[in-house]
Design a protein around this motif. Sequence first.
Motif, PDB file in Angstrom:
ATOM      1  N   GLU A  28       0.845  -1.097   0.077  1.00  0.00           N
ATOM      2  CA  GLU A  28       0.017   0.126   0.021  1.00  0.00           C
ATOM      3  C   GLU A  28       1.004   1.100   0.080  1.00  0.00           C
ATOM      4  N   ILE A  29       0.259   2.223  -0.488  1.00  0.00           N
ATOM      5  CA  ILE A  29       0.982   3.586  -0.314  1.00  0.00           C
ATOM      6  C   ILE A  29       0.148   4.330   0.846  1.00  0.00           C
ATOM      7  N   ASN A  30       0.965   4.568   1.834  1.00  0.00           N
ATOM      8  CA  ASN A  30       0.352   5.044   3.041  1.00  0.00           C
ATOM      9  C   ASN A  30       1.213   5.865   3.884  1.00  0.00           C
ATOM     10  N   GLU A  31       2.132   6.877   3.104  1.00  0.00           N
ATOM     11  CA  GLU A  31       3.115   7.815   3.701  1.00  0.00           C
ATOM     12  C   GLU A  31       2.262   8.753   4.506  1.00  0.00           C
ATOM     13  N   PHE A  32       2.755   9.192   5.443  1.00  0.00           N
ATOM     14  CA  PHE A  32       2.171   9.743   6.778  1.00  0.00           C
ATOM     15  C   PHE A  32       1.944  11.283   6.277  1.00  0.00           C
ATOM     16  N   PHE A  33       2.825  11.927   5.928  1.00  0.00           N
ATOM     17  CA  PHE A  33       2.900  13.481   5.329  1.00  0.00           C
ATOM     18  C   PHE A  33       2.866  13.497   3.743  1.00  0.00           C
ATOM     19  N   ALA A  34       2.685  12.415   3.340  1.00  0.00           N
ATOM     20  CA  ALA A  34       2.716  12.659   1.640  1.00  0.00           C
ATOM     21  C   ALA A  34       1.304  12.534   1.070  1.00  0.00           C
ATOM     22  N   GLN A  37      -3.549  10.601  -2.072  1.00  0.00           N
ATOM     23  CA  GLN A  37      -4.669  10.412  -2.901  1.00  0.00           C
ATOM     24  C   GLN A  37      -4.251  10.885  -4.097  1.00  0.00           C
ATOM     25  N   LEU A  38      -3.057  11.564  -4.239  1.00  0.00           N
ATOM     26  CA  LEU A  38      -2.477  12.165  -5.596  1.00  0.00           C
ATOM     27  C   LEU A  38      -1.683  11.210  -6.425  1.00  0.00           C
ATOM     28  N   LYS A  39      -1.420   9.887  -5.646  1.00  0.00           N
ATOM     29  CA  LYS A  39      -0.713   8.909  -6.257  1.00  0.00           C
ATOM     30  C   LYS A  39      -1.596   8.045  -7.185  1.00  0.00           C
ATOM     31  N   SER A  40      -1.210   7.017  -8.147  1.00  0.00           N
ATOM     32  CA  SER A  40      -2.122   6.358  -8.721  1.00  0.00           C
ATOM     33  C   SER A  40      -1.766   4.909  -8.687  1.00  0.00           C
ATOM     34  N   LEU A  41      -2.463   3.981  -9.538  1.00  0.00           N
ATOM     35  CA  LEU A  41      -2.369   2.627  -9.523  1.00  0.00           C
ATOM     36  C   LEU A  41      -1.107   2.289  -9.946  1.00  0.00           C
ATOM     37  N   ASP A  42      -0.575   2.877 -10.847  1.00  0.00           N
ATOM     38  CA  ASP A  42       0.891   2.834 -11.293  1.00  0.00           C
ATOM     39  C   ASP A  42       1.764   2.942 -10.125  1.00  0.00           C
ATOM     40  N   GLY A  66      -7.320  -1.069  -4.990  1.00  0.00           N
ATOM     41  CA  GLY A  66      -8.412  -0.089  -4.686  1.00  0.00           C
ATOM     42  C   GLY A  66      -8.020   1.236  -3.655  1.00  0.00           C
ATOM     43  N   GLN A  67      -8.749   1.866  -3.399  1.00  0.00           N
ATOM     44  CA  GLN A  67      -8.485   2.913  -2.347  1.00  0.00           C
ATOM     45  C   GLN A  67      -9.332   2.837  -1.179  1.00  0.00           C
ATOM     46  N   ARG A  68      -8.755   3.132  -0.015  1.00  0.00           N
ATOM     47  CA  ARG A  68      -9.493   3.312   1.134  1.00  0.00           C
ATOM     48  C   ARG A  68      -9.154   4.634   2.212  1.00  0.00           C
ATOM     49  N   SER A  69      -9.615   4.760   3.046  1.00  0.00           N
ATOM     50  CA  SER A  69      -9.490   5.964   3.706  1.00  0.00           C
ATOM     51  C   SER A  69      -8.907   5.539   5.258  1.00  0.00           C
ATOM     52  N   SER A  70      -7.963   6.386   5.645  1.00  0.00           N
ATOM     53  CA  SER A  70      -7.683   6.143   7.033  1.00  0.00           C
ATOM     54  C   SER A  70      -8.151   7.136   8.098  1.00  0.00           C
ATOM     55  N   PHE A  71      -9.130   6.796   8.807  1.00  0.00           N
ATOM     56  CA  PHE A  71      -9.628   7.441   9.995  1.00  0.00           C
ATOM     57  C   PHE A  71      -8.714   8.446  10.706  1.00  0.00           C
ATOM     58  N   TRP A  72      -7.551   7.828  11.181  1.00  0.00           N
ATOM     59  CA  TRP A  72      -6.908   8.453  12.037  1.00  0.00           C
ATOM     60  C   TRP A  72      -5.965   9.646  11.423  1.00  0.00           C
ATOM     61  N   LYS A  73      -5.506   9.318  10.118  1.00  0.00           N
ATOM     62  CA  LYS A  73      -5.002  10.440   9.429  1.00  0.00           C
ATOM     63  C   LYS A  73      -6.071  11.693   9.101  1.00  0.00           C
ATOM     64  N   GLY A  80      -6.310  11.405   4.145  1.00  0.00           N
ATOM     65  CA  GLY A  80      -6.809   9.994   4.829  1.00  0.00           C
ATOM     66  C   GLY A  80      -6.963   9.136   3.715  1.00  0.00           C
ATOM     67  N   VAL A  81      -6.448   9.098   2.186  1.00  0.00           N
ATOM     68  CA  VAL A  81      -6.879   8.254   1.396  1.00  0.00           C
ATOM     69  C   VAL A  81      -5.646   7.483   1.164  1.00  0.00           C
ATOM     70  N   LEU A  82      -5.684   6.158   0.770  1.00  0.00           N
ATOM     71  CA  LEU A  82      -4.496   5.416   0.614  1.00  0.00           C
ATOM     72  C   LEU A  82      -4.906   4.246  -0.559  1.00  0.00           C
ATOM     73  N   TRP A  83      -3.681   3.952  -1.372  1.00  0.00           N
ATOM     74  CA  TRP A  83      -3.932   2.988  -2.445  1.00  0.00           C
ATOM     75  C   TRP A  83      -3.373   1.764  -1.946  1.00  0.00           C
ATOM     76  N   TYR A  84      -4.063   0.507  -2.270  1.00  0.00           N
ATOM     77  CA  TYR A  84      -3.535  -0.773  -1.663  1.00  0.00           C
ATOM     78  C   TYR A  84      -3.611  -1.835  -2.947  1.00  0.00           C
ATOM     79  N   ALA A  85      -3.155  -2.887  -2.960  1.00  0.00           N
ATOM     80  CA  ALA A  85      -3.044  -3.870  -3.937  1.00  0.00           C
ATOM     81  C   ALA A  85      -2.567  -5.313  -3.253  1.00  0.00           C
ATOM     82  N   SER A  86      -3.071  -6.445  -3.671  1.00  0.00           N
ATOM     83  CA  SER A  86      -2.625  -7.606  -3.130  1.00  0.00           C
ATOM     84  C   SER A  86      -2.748  -8.749  -4.144  1.00  0.00           C
ATOM     85  N   GLY A  87      -2.352  -9.833  -4.052  1.00  0.00           N
ATOM     86  CA  GLY A  87      -2.475 -11.009  -5.016  1.00  0.00           C
ATOM     87  C   GLY A  87      -1.627 -11.938  -4.621  1.00  0.00           C
TER      88      GLY A  87
END
Length: 93
Positions: A28-34, A37-42, A66-73, A80-87
């Motif tokens: 996932e892309i979940n940098e604290f101060f970055a 949301q402006l990142k992409s699936l790429d 997909g994208q999901r939101s982080s309540f604490w951020k 508060g939005v981050l990208w995630y992927a799995s497989g």
Amino acid sequence: MYSAEYKGVIFIEGIPKGCVILHEISTEINEFFAQSQLKSLDNVKDRMVQIVVNSGGNAVVDFKYGQRSSFWKSLLGLDGVLWYASGKIAIIK
């Protein structure tokens, strides 16, 4: 079954017959101060490509993202939005 190639790695939203699964992958892309949301699936795929190649695979099967939101951020007024992927890392011949 949808598939796309990105930087030499095949991303497939399903599990094709004949593939050899090596192990799970999740990132996932979940940098604290970055501004995640402006990142992409790429950007998420870039991280996965490095892991797949280093693991000896050439594909990610059962790919979910997909994208999901982080309540604490969001409480702190940060992005508060981050990208995630799995497989599963796999070898497709």
